[in-house]
Design a protein around this motif. Structure first.
Motif, short mmCIF file in Angstrom:
data_model
loop_
_atom_site.label_atom_id
_atom_site.label_comp_id
_atom_site.label_asym_id
_atom_site.label_seq_id
_atom_site.Cartn_x
_atom_site.Cartn_y
_atom_site.Cartn_z
N VAL A 67 -73.29 38.79 -15.80
CA VAL A 67 -74.11 37.28 -15.34
C VAL A 67 -75.39 37.41 -15.92
N LEU A 68 -75.63 36.45 -17.36
CA LEU A 68 -77.07 36.85 -17.82
C LEU A 68 -77.66 34.95 -17.04
N LEU A 69 -78.38 34.94 -17.32
CA LEU A 69 -79.47 34.59 -16.35
C LEU A 69 -80.40 34.26 -16.36
N GLU A 70 -80.99 33.13 -16.58
CA GLU A 70 -82.72 32.60 -17.05
C GLU A 70 -82.82 31.74 -15.69
N VAL A 71 -83.96 32.71 -15.56
CA VAL A 71 -84.79 32.14 -13.60
C VAL A 71 -85.27 30.98 -13.42
N GLU A 72 -84.86 29.99 -12.52
CA GLU A 72 -85.53 29.23 -12.41
C GLU A 72 -86.20 28.95 -10.55
N ARG A 73 -87.12 28.26 -10.52
CA ARG A 73 -87.77 28.72 -9.74
C ARG A 73 -87.77 28.05 -7.71
N GLY A 95 -72.74 33.55 -26.23
CA GLY A 95 -71.50 33.18 -26.98
C GLY A 95 -70.95 34.80 -26.82
N GLY A 96 -70.79 35.85 -25.92
CA GLY A 96 -70.32 36.80 -26.55
C GLY A 96 -70.99 38.18 -27.39
N GLU A 97 -72.25 37.49 -27.26
CA GLU A 97 -72.97 38.34 -27.65
C GLU A 97 -73.44 39.83 -27.23
N VAL A 98 -73.60 39.19 -25.67
CA VAL A 98 -74.29 40.50 -25.22
C VAL A 98 -73.36 40.82 -23.39
N ILE A 99 -72.14 40.31 -23.41
CA ILE A 99 -71.58 40.01 -22.45
C ILE A 99 -69.99 39.93 -23.17
N MET A 131 -66.05 39.43 -24.21
CA MET A 131 -64.94 38.33 -23.36
C MET A 131 -64.29 38.97 -22.46
N THR A 132 -64.60 40.42 -21.92
CA THR A 132 -63.88 40.96 -20.26
C THR A 132 -64.85 40.15 -20.20
#
Length: 578
Positions: A42-48, A62-66, A68-69
């Protein structure tokens, strides 16, 4: 965060620490997480958030980093490259920091995923490709991993980042305290990457102190790495060449050096250099080790250390200085070391030969010495070393003993068995060696004495320009004063080395008025073939006050500054705060 490996690392705790930090609106923290299992990256933007739950926003890449699997391979350089470029493109910033989180294994790699790890050449490729697309370097890379404060890792990063933070020993599973790390950034938006790295090191030390763990962490100036590597390369070449006749002494240094707790042959670089410099090895090896130690000091910007006195490794950890380096041997696993960029420095070649089972060869006879008077002044100013050996080259490193210790004077080399040493003077120690096919077959220390005059010229100036009438200038040597003659706008003369002064001696030069009063003075060292000096008279020559305190006061300031730097450096090495 490479968490898809055993033993399990507490990535949820670190995410909660990030969310608990006092994040500012000018800070973006983006995290790629690969937990234990398949299909859950998972790719997360940290929220306070202050709750125990992870509430950070999931980012659609959009599948650029992670793929489709749903499973990112954290040991793949493509994953790291894509994560950096995606983040830099979608979260533009003035400064970029990269944290490499997960299990580490020194030069074997880091960011373990299953049974695989991101190899250091792949790390270099990923960061090189990413920063090329970004059009700039990363400001700082932080390794929250075991034993990644190693020269092999930072050498792979030197083209892609300006600063690096890592520990040379194992790091507890909880790793860095990310709430404190991010808070230290949010409190000072203008903090430099180097000083933020120093804050991170301090946070790590203090955190583990209260957890009763020994801790080391350092911030490294990657801009100083090539200079250090050049010095280490020369030292390594000398060590490798002398391994044939000094294998036992070199091996003794390696065995006595403080080792990382990761595996046996990760050696603290600073401790190794200190032990080489203070060993009984040939003088040039000790000199090169000292020069490399100075370059190492420039590389280590900040170093934090806590050695738990109740742990068995207290004495070892106390001798850490910031960075470790592997000393490969000749086993099959160590053959992979040659794939690293750092292997080109030659350190691994030297240690492999030192650690090998090859027998030590017999140290052949040293040279005979004859003397010549090359200028016909009755003084012997040239020594000729002659070996009764048939070798490829013959080398002489010349040193002088001064009040401050042994000082390097110069080196001489010949492909003939007769080697002339000239242009230097004093009571000298020569480290003389004969070499065949890159290995020393003979090494001996030889004491010689050469005599030479050193020309001295002093210009005395005032506000109106050079002055000379009504003045005398003298030089105080260890054997008394030597007067200089007034010629034009200079006072000139000479001293005889080593009869009147030795190479490296500190001489006092005085300007004397008509009544015998010292009007001004300065100091200079005996070096080279001539001494050129200027002394300033602020007041007129006939002024009764004089200026003899002007230059000494400046000298005292320089001495005080030098002492302050020395004290600060010693405190930094101990982990104290100045």
């Amino acid at each position: 965060m490479a968490a898809d490996a055993e033993p399990v690392l507490p990535w949820e705790e670190d995410m909660n620490e990030m969310e608990a930090a006092d994040l500012m609106d000018w800070m973006d923290v983006v995290v790629l997480i690969d937990p234990l299992g398949f299909g859950d990256s998972v790719l997360l933007e940290v929220e306070r958030d202050a709750s125990p739950d992870i509430v950070s926003t999931e980012v659609d890449d959009g599948g650029e980093v992670i793929p489709m699997t749903g499973e990112a391979n954290m040991a793949s350089p493509d994953t790291l490259r894509d994560f950096i470029t995606f983040t830099a493109r979608n979260y533009p910033a003035d400064r970029f920091a990269l944290v490499l989180w997960g299990h580490g294994g020194g030069w074997y790699g880091l960011c373990q995923d299953g049974l695989l790890a991101l190899q250091l050449p792949d790390l270099a490729y990923a960061l090189g490709a990413a920063t090329e697309e970004m059009g700039r370097k990363l400001d700082i890379v932080i390794a929250d991993s075991c034993a990644e404060g190693v020269l092999e890792t930072m050498y792979e990063l030197r083209e892609a980042a300006d600063w690096y933070v890592g520990s040379e020993m194992t790091v507890p599973a909880q790793g860095l305290r990310y709430d404190l790390v991010l808070d230290s950034l949010s409190r000072d938006r203008n903090v430099s990457p180097a000083d933020w790295g120093a804050h991170i090191c301090e946070i790590h030390r203090v955190t583990l102190y209260f957890d009763s763990w020994s801790a080391t962490m350092a911030t490294f100036d990657l801009g100083a790495l090539d200079g250090f590597a050049g010095s280490l390369e020369a030292l390594s070449s000398s060590m490798e060449g002398y391994a044939s006749i000094y294998r036992g002494a070199l091996m003794g240094v390696l065995l006595q050096t403080a080792a990382s707790d990761l595996v046996e042959w990760y050696l603290d670089m600073g401790d190794a250099l200190k032990k080489l410099a203070s060993s009984s090895l040939p003088l040039e090896v000790r000199y090169m080790a000292f020069e490399t130690l100075l370059a190492y000091d420039a590389l280590v910007y900040d170093f934090e250390l806590y050695a738990n006195p109740f742990e068995d490794d207290f004495d070892t950890v106390s001798n850490y200085t910031g960075a470790a380096v592997y000393a490969p041997g000749d086993d099959a696993m160590d053959e992979l070391y040659g794939a690293l960029s750092f292997s080109g420095v030659g350190w691994g070649d030297a240690t492999s030969l030192i650690r090998s089972d090859e027998p030590t060869t017999v140290n052949q006879l040293g040279p005979d010495v004859t003397y010549n008077d090359t200028d016909g002044d009755g003084e012997l100013d040239e020594a000729v070393l002659h070996w009764d050996l048939d070798c490829d080259r013959y080398v002489a490193w010349v040193f002088s003993q001064t009040d401050e210790g042994v000082q390097f004077v110069g080196s001489f080399e010949s492909d003939l068995p007769s080697l002339a040493i000239g242009g230097v003077a004093g009571d000298l120690t020569v480290s003389a060696s004969a070499w065949t096919q890159g290995s020393a077959v003979s090494h001996h220390g030889v004491n010689i004495q050469l005599t030479r005059t050193v020309d001295v010229c002093v210009r005395v100036i005032s506000r109106d320009g050079p002055v000379g009438d009504g003045l005398n200038v003298r030089i105080w040597t260890a054997h008394g004063p030597v007067g200089l003659s007034h010629t034009g706008d200079m006072f000139c003369g000479w001293i005889l080395v080593p009869d009147e002064a030795a190479f490296g001696d500190l001489l006092t030069v005085e300007v004397i008025g008509t009544d015998g009063e010292v009007l001004a003075w300065n100091r200079t060292y005996v070096q080279g073939t001539e001494i050129m000096l200027e002394i300033c008279l602020v007041k007129d020559v006939d002024d009764p006050v004089g200026t003899q305190f002007l230059i000494p006061a400046a000298a005292l300031v320089v001495c005080a500054i030098a002492a302050a730097f020395y004290v600060r450096d010693e405190m930094r090495r101990r982990g104290d705060k100045p």
